[in-house]
Design an enzyme around this catalytic site. Structure first.
Site, mmCIF file in Angstrom:
data_model
loop_
_atom_site.group_PDB
_atom_site.id
_atom_site.type_symbol
_atom_site.label_atom_id
_atom_site.label_comp_id
_atom_site.label_asym_id
_atom_site.label_seq_id
_atom_site.Cartn_x
_atom_site.Cartn_y
_atom_site.Cartn_z
ATOM 1 N N GLU A 46 0.816 -1.061 0.006
ATOM 2 C CA GLU A 46 0.031 -0.137 0.052
ATOM 3 C C GLU A 46 0.985 1.210 -0.133
ATOM 4 O O GLU A 46 1.852 1.258 0.735
ATOM 5 C CB GLU A 46 -0.941 -0.024 1.239
ATOM 6 N N MET A 106 0.563 -2.690 8.510
ATOM 7 C CA MET A 106 -0.052 -2.652 7.384
ATOM 8 C C MET A 106 -0.862 -4.104 7.435
ATOM 9 O O MET A 106 -0.716 -4.995 7.844
ATOM 10 C CB MET A 106 0.913 -3.004 6.390
ATOM 11 N N GLU A 107 -2.297 -3.908 7.136
ATOM 12 C CA GLU A 107 -3.331 -4.944 7.240
ATOM 13 C C GLU A 107 -3.391 -5.822 6.240
ATOM 14 O O GLU A 107 -4.391 -6.369 5.852
ATOM 15 C CB GLU A 107 -4.675 -3.869 7.377
ATOM 16 N N ASN A 108 -2.351 -6.272 5.330
ATOM 17 C CA ASN A 108 -2.281 -7.377 4.526
ATOM 18 C C ASN A 108 -3.193 -8.489 5.073
ATOM 19 O O ASN A 108 -3.264 -8.981 6.143
ATOM 20 C CB ASN A 108 -0.986 -7.817 4.272
ATOM 21 N N HIS A 116 -6.345 -1.879 15.370
ATOM 22 C CA HIS A 116 -6.542 -0.926 13.927
ATOM 23 C C HIS A 116 -6.314 -2.186 12.790
ATOM 24 O O HIS A 116 -7.225 -2.214 11.837
ATOM 25 C CB HIS A 116 -5.636 0.167 14.013
ATOM 26 N N GLU A 117 -5.286 -2.855 12.677
ATOM 27 C CA GLU A 117 -4.889 -3.551 11.667
ATOM 28 C C GLU A 117 -5.808 -4.674 11.559
ATOM 29 O O GLU A 117 -6.411 -5.154 10.409
ATOM 30 C CB GLU A 117 -3.489 -4.138 11.757
ATOM 31 N N HIS A 130 -9.139 -3.602 10.115
ATOM 32 C CA HIS A 130 -9.277 -3.318 8.786
ATOM 33 C C HIS A 130 -9.853 -4.679 8.005
ATOM 34 O O HIS A 130 -10.174 -4.806 6.649
ATOM 35 C CB HIS A 130 -7.761 -3.233 8.193
HETATM 36 N N1 B3K Z 1 -2.989 1.090 5.551
HETATM 37 C C1 B3K Z 1 -1.690 1.159 6.299
HETATM 38 C C2 B3K Z 1 -0.743 2.383 5.629
HETATM 39 C C3 B3K Z 1 -0.212 2.519 4.440
HETATM 40 C C4 B3K Z 1 0.651 3.808 4.034
HETATM 41 C C5 B3K Z 1 1.111 3.717 2.757
HETATM 42 N N2 B3K Z 1 2.158 4.777 2.707
HETATM 43 C C6 B3K Z 1 -1.694 1.300 7.750
HETATM 44 C C7 B3K Z 1 -2.934 1.547 8.359
HETATM 45 O O1 B3K Z 1 -3.440 2.510 8.147
HETATM 46 O O2 B3K Z 1 -3.364 0.564 8.943
HETATM 47 ZN ZN ZN Z 2 -5.513 1.828 8.547
#
Ligand code: B3K
Ligand code: ZN
Length: 914
Positions: A126, A279-281, A313-314, A317
């Site tokens: 992302e 990061m929420e992969n 948070h993750e 998501h």
């Molecule tokens: N979604 C990611 C952030 C990605 C940032 C890219 N520059 C983490 C988060 O908000 O959960």
């Molecule tokens: Zn987020």
């Protein structure tokens, strides 16, 4: 490095993708210096796009080895290649495309795409990192099913992870293209399948030497799931809190929103080189070690809270972001604002639950709310008033990574909170249910979300949409008048929003404005709106001695009248911070002290004390004598400190003065050196006038009892450390001795770092001795060394000290510092430029020149981190003329650099624009 002409991407230019990707099979052959990526795409023409549109594949820094269409090599004449990717014309409506690319993970310092950290492989995709791995329509509205095969030398990379479920593991030969020693290593492979279609930004792989802490959990529908937290060997003992936080997050989402974990396995992996928090992969969250590692020896209570909230948070998501994702990056707040709101609620609920009783729960929620509002005001309000101001759903960008902002995240969360306030908590849940019923598996827009909330509740949210399209912080000016004869109290509300770049005029917002009227005895008066305004009173909340009206402020000016009011009340405005606005009202000091003592809304008790403190600092800055001017503040704070009914965490919030950054925003022209002197003078008054109390708090709370992680103990540590800093500021030499004892004996990082902070305020020999001891003890703990860097970067300058910049310069050559590690950069360079106003902006402009050098040095390595640092000069127009000139010169020097990333270029050109 690439030098690019600025290209502006506009929300209004959105067009659907020409092709959809039904399935993608990826095969990775991984060596740090060179990796081979084979991607096979099952493509189908998108009925929503034109019948002849070419397939557009994004690609960046890739070496293309070959392309095959339905098994046949595709000659170069059949496609056009550019810096940004490939375009392929005249494709059949359904086809299979095979693409082989080469990349160099170890040479990738941007930490976007596939890279190497401590010898292990990680990805970050992302927003647009997947295109640095292979050619692909790298946009969130292309959702595909992924099968991923990972091959690597077994000894060096025993663990091979990707999204979804592990379907096969086997040993195998080294790939034919590999030569040198790697060809004679034993290789193995793992095959992963993700059952859920996902956008490319949620793809992840991790490969290397890692170990997992595991837990098993039964979800609400009775499914058994495996939870894993992966770290480098030796760090297992610091994963417990992350795992517990994950379990709490899973339970919370089930209970509060009826949302269940949808995979058989959920993994968190910690990495020490990472551009952001986490990061929420899908199924494979990758985390900065800062938000995984928690052990009292190395992590403060704040760190523990940070781990819990980021893990939450993750995880959240998974539904808000992954199952339902964004149509395009302009919709980023659809997932981020909503997910921040969810993590805030999660933390508040956990804190409230730990409090045990109702009063404690209310106080715990208020503390969480105060912390979140502090962040909003310290970072988002300035952003909303500066050159990068943008609506939570921006209309254009040059580099999307520059728009992962406090506006999109934190203001975005406030917008979601207002929706909940408008339709009520149950109504919000109904709206969320409808959102998932309508959009599960889709890539949608913010309008779709608001429509679901409106439709589920039959609510008119037509004006509410302006929160998505207009930037700037609205001001609500409130005038109150009491009509003794008519026994009425009248509130007149006016709203206005200052202009922001590209938006000279603003339309009125729909603001849910929560108010109470506090009677002379300190209790809330019953609220009876007069018939003329009743339609605009959305709700009156009562209970627990409180009476709060939620008003619908939708017009530029509105009047609300309450009946049966015999004596003039003190209005309590914007309770619990019901909207992200600035509230102005002509309170006098006595009224603020009264609210600080009595308001039934704990947020507004804190708010009243902050207002009082802000006024004192501003008055002292204007030449008022501190002792005299601060008397009402001292009395108000003493009263809160002495109140036995208030818990320690809340009292700590009240004694902490508003930040320099917040106060700076109240000024037309900022002289940060004068501002610090004024704020320190007010602090000094509080320190000396209440010295006995600070001492008593420190001594009373220094029980020597072993560390426990619970909220009560954490609150007491926070209050004790705030009191210790005041006590040191009072000039009492006993305080320094007490801080030294605490520093040496502490069995946890909160107390050790708290004592060190106090000693930094003392300066001189005690400061240097403590810094040296801390460095020696924690030399092998990078995250603790970050605290050491950042405390020095933000420390005050004491008489006789050289400028803090000199120390920071020296620290930049410390062996533990590296410009390649984002945590180190944030800890030292970021903390100094963003967090030490008086020293960064010291009169001679040396700080700005140093800033420009660091931005230019960092940019070729890591544009995203460089661009964050570049924002330290955003507010240059607010400062004194000499500073403005020096800042402009520094910005111009950066802007004139021959090679500049798109990221930094956007920031500095916007800062310099009129
Ligand atoms: N979604 C990611 C952030 C990605 C940032 C890219 N520059 C983490 C988060 O908000 O959960
Ligand atoms: Zn987020």
């Amino acid at each position: 490095m690439r030098t690019e002409q600025p290209v502006t991407i506009r929300r209004s230019d959105y067009t659907p993708p020409a092709f959809l990707v039904e399935r993608i099979a990826l095969v990775f052959e991984l060596l740090p210096e060179a990796a081979r990526v084979e991607s096979t795409l099952a493509l189908r023409r998108n009925p929503a796009a034109g019948p002849t549109a070419p397939l557009a594949l994004d690609g960046e820094d890739l070496e293309l080895e070959g392309l095959w269409l339905d098994g046949e090599p595709l000659p170069p004449a059949r496609y056009t290649a550019s810096e940004a990717g490939l375009a392929i014309d005249a494709l059949p409506d359904a086809c299979e495309l095979r693409i082989v690319t080469r990349i160099a993970p170890a040479a990738n310092t941007t930490l976007s795409g596939l890279y190497v950290s401590n010898g292990n492989f990680f990805t970050q995709c992302e927003a647009e990192g997947f295109r640095r791995i292979t050619y692909f329509p790298d946009r969130p509205d292309v959702m595909a099913r992924y099968t991923v095969t990972l091959r690597a030398p077994r000894e060096r990379f025993p663990v091979l992870l990707s999204n979804g479920n592990l379907v096969a593991e086997r040993d195998g030969p080294a790939p034919a293209w590999v030569d040198g020693p790697a060809a004679s290593e034993a290789w193995h492979e793992a095959v992963w399948e993700d059952p859920f279609p996902k956008p490319s930004y949620l793809f992840a792989l991790v490969a290397g030497r890692l170990v997992a802490t595991e837990a098993q959990l039964t979800t609400m529908s009775g499914r058994e799931v495996l939870l894993q937290v992966w770290v480098e060997p030796g760090n297992e003992d610091r994963t417990g809190h992350a795992m517990q936080s994950l379990i709490r997050a899973i339970r919370w989402d089930e209970a509060r929103f009826g949302l269940e974990l949808d995979l058989d396995r959920f993994m968190i992996v910690a990495v020490s080189d990472f551009n952001m928090g986490a990061m929420e992969n899908k199924g494979l969250n990758v985390f900065n070690t800062k938000y995984v590692f928690a052990h009292p020896r190395i992590a403060t209570d704040q760190d523990f809270a940070g781990v819990e909230s980021v893990v939450g948070h993750e995880y959240f998501h998974n539904w808000t972001g992954n199952r339902v994702t964004c149509r395009d990056w302009f919709q980023l707040t659809l997932k981020e604002g909503l997910t921040v709101f969810r993590d805030q609620e999660f933390s508040a609920d956990v804190m409230a639950e730990q409090a045990g009783n109702e009063a404690g729960a209310a106080s715990a929620r208020a503390v969480k709310r105060i912390e979140d509002v502090r962040v909003l005001r310290a970072a988002q309000f300035p952003e909303d008033a500066g050159p990068m101001a943008h609506p939570i759903r921006p209309d254009s960008y040059q580099e999307i990574n520059n728009f992962y902002t406090v506006t999109v995240y934190e203001k975005g969360a406030e917008v979601i909170r207002m929706l909940q306030t408008l339709v009520g908590r149950d109504g919000f849940r109904k709206g969320m249910d409808l959102y998932f019923a309508r959009h599960d598996g889709q890539a949608v827009t913010c309008d779709d979300f608001v429509a679901a909330i409106a439709d589920a509740n039959g609510a008119d949210l037509s004006r509410f949409g302006r929160w998505y399209s207009q930037a700037g912080t609205p001001r609500v000016v409130v005038a109150g008048s009491h009509d003794a004869a008519g026994r009425r109290y009248r509130l007149e509300l006016r709203q206005a929003c200052p202009p922001s770049p590209g938006q000279p005029d603003k339309q009125p917002f729909h603001i849910p404005f929560a108010v109470g009227l506090v009677g002379p005895d300190g209790r809330d008066l019953p609220l009876r709106p007069s018939p003329a305004c009743a339609a605009a009173v959305r709700r009156i909340e009562t209970g627990g001695g409180r009476a709060t009206a939620v008003l619908d402020l939708t017009d530029p000016a509105q009047v609300f009248e309450f009946e049966g009011i015999d004596t003039p009340p003190v209005p309590s405005l914007g309770r619990n911070f019901s909207a992200p606005v600035v509230v102005e009202h002509a309170y006098d000091d006595a009224q603020l002290a009264f609210l600080a003592a009595h308001d039934s809304d704990p947020f507004n008790r804190w708010e009243a004390a902050q207002r009082l403190a802000t006024r004192c600092v501003l008055a002292v800055l204007d030449g008022a004598a501190p002792a005299e001017r601060c008397a009402p503040l001292v009395a108000a704070i003493a009263r809160v400190v002495d109140d036995p009914d208030l818990d320690a965490a809340f009292r700590e919030q009240v004694v902490v003065l508003p930040s320099e950054g917040f106060i700076a925003e109240q000024l037309a022209v900022v002289d940060p050196v004068a501002l610090r002197a004024a704020r320190d003078a007010v602090r000094g008054e509080l320190a000396r006038a209440l010295a006995g109390r600070w001492r008593a708090i420190v001594e009373g709370l220094s029980t020597g009892a072993p560390w426990t992680p619970d909220a009560k103990a954490a609150g007491e540590r926070a209050l004790k450390n705030a009191a210790l800093a005041y006590w040191v500021d009072s000039g009492d030499s006993d305080a320094i001795a007490a801080a030294q004892v605490q520093f040496e004996r502490a069995d946890n990082m909160t107390d050790r770092a708290g004592a060190l902070q106090a000693l930094l305020r003392a300066g001189g020999e005690p400061r240097e001795r403590a810094l040296a001891a801390f460095e020696k003890t924690f030399a092998d703990e990078p995250l603790v060394m970050d605290k050491w860097f950042s405390m020095q970067a933000t420390m005050p300058r004491r008489p006789g000290d050289p400028p803090v910049l000199e120390r920071v310069r020296a620290l930049a050559s410390h062996p533990a510092f590296s410009l390649r590690n984002p945590n180190r950069v944030r800890a030292l360079v970021g903390s100094f430029c963003h967090g030490n106003l008086a020293e960064f902006h010291a009169g001679d402009g040396a700080g700005y020149a140093w800033w420009a050098d660091r931005v230019l040095e960092l940019d070729p390595l890591n544009p995203q981190v460089a661009a964050r640092l570049a924002r330290a000069l955003d507010r240059w127009r607010k400062f004194t003329p000499e500073r403005q000139a020096a800042m402009r010169a520094a910005l111009e020097r950066v802007a004139a650099a021959e090679h500049l990333s798109r990221d930094v270029r956007e920031i500095v050109t916007k800062a310099l624009a009129a």
